[in-house]
Scaffold this active site. Sequence first.
Site, PDB file in Angstrom:
ATOM      1  N   ASP A  82      14.023   1.800  -0.083  1.00 33.65           N
ATOM      2  CA  ASP A  82      12.736   2.172  -0.689  1.00 33.65           C
ATOM      3  C   ASP A  82      12.972   2.817  -2.072  1.00 33.65           C
ATOM      4  O   ASP A  82      13.967   3.545  -2.261  1.00 33.65           O
ATOM      5  CB  ASP A  82      12.072   3.175   0.273  1.00 33.65           C
ATOM      6  CG  ASP A  82      10.589   3.346   0.026  1.00 33.65           C
ATOM      7  OD1 ASP A  82       9.982   2.493  -0.628  1.00 33.65           O
ATOM      8  OD2 ASP A  82      10.029   4.358   0.533  1.00 33.65           O
ATOM      9  N   SER A 211       0.428   6.731   4.731  1.00 32.16           N
ATOM     10  CA  SER A 211       0.035   7.861   5.585  1.00 32.16           C
ATOM     11  C   SER A 211      -1.363   8.357   5.231  1.00 32.16           C
ATOM     12  O   SER A 211      -1.637   8.628   4.059  1.00 32.16           O
ATOM     13  CB  SER A 211       1.021   9.027   5.422  1.00 32.16           C
ATOM     14  OG  SER A 211       2.269   8.676   5.943  1.00 32.16           O
TER      15      SER A 211
HETATM   16  P1  13P Z   1       3.551   7.959   2.695  1.00 33.18           P
HETATM   17  O1  13P Z   1       4.566   9.055   2.674  1.00 33.18           O
HETATM   18  O2  13P Z   1       2.241   8.355   2.135  1.00 33.18           O
HETATM   19  O3  13P Z   1       3.425   7.353   4.063  1.00 33.18           O
HETATM   20  O4  13P Z   1       4.090   6.801   1.718  1.00 33.18           O
HETATM   21  C1  13P Z   1       5.168   6.026   2.105  1.00 33.18           C
HETATM   22  C2  13P Z   1       5.617   5.125   1.028  1.00 33.18           C
HETATM   23  O5  13P Z   1       4.846   4.500   0.340  1.00 33.18           O
HETATM   24  C3  13P Z   1       7.075   4.980   0.860  1.00 33.18           C
HETATM   25  O6  13P Z   1       7.406   4.185  -0.220  1.00 33.18           O
END
Ligand code: 13P
Length: 284
Positions: A82, A211
Amino acid sequence: MGLVSSTPLLQEARKNGYGIVAFNVHTLEMMQAVVEAAEECRSPLILQTTVGTVKHLGIEYIAANARVAAEKASVPIALHLDHCQDFDLIVQCMRAGYTSVMIDASMHPFEENVQRTKKVVEIARALNVNVEAELGKVGGVEDDIVVEEEHALLADPAECQEFIERTGVPTLAPAIGTAHGIYKGEPNIDFARLEEIARRVEVPLVLHGGSGIPAEQVKRCVSLGMAKMNVATELKNAFSESIKQFFLQNPSELDPRKYMAPAKEAVKQLAKEKMELCGCIGRA
Ligand code: 13P
């Protein structure tokens, strides 16, 4: 089966109007929890780790655990890196077995984002690894990447089209108003913009900041082409809250298995809810 590239999984999802959930995991138990949820839901799965987690656990440990999970599982599983800005780390992760990587050059001007993304796409293509890039800037906090609300920027649909044409990147995360972390109010999602982006580009789109987005809004995003939804904060919170509760009730317990078991269960239940929301149940 072994870890698979997420490209075909996400293309299938976009084509059929559902989303695959990518869960940010930080411990072995969190990884096992989302894998069990995927198996029980017969859902494809994307495991993902941030750069911070890569540094915390080590690339080889993460890749080895994910590989074992994928070999044992009867559903397809991809391992994704990520938000990475570091080219060398991206290459190391691909070498170690990651089957998907995000090159996040969204903080650079458009032209530089194109060049940096292109470079990763060329290598990834040869290794059958998926690539995700970001346009616009998603607000909020993700590890040590902090984008203040006033600096968050929505993706421009014409730029999205040009970006895909010039980079050949197989998946795109356009900023449409969601943010990393928990929202203070409701997210202010620009659905018209998403519709226009989806009309111009055929690649699967990625919804960051999964989230705390209200259920109806997630469903609408998925129906408009968001084929991957990232969930980090809610999962982390469920895991840690469960452990906090455990110690409130059992302050003298010292066996990690005792508090890890309910924490894992909490993550698993939440993962199933997110899969249901994105419509990927039974799609494996
Ligand atoms: P959140 O922490 O809001 O779930 O976002 C996750 C995200 O987009 C990781 O790249």
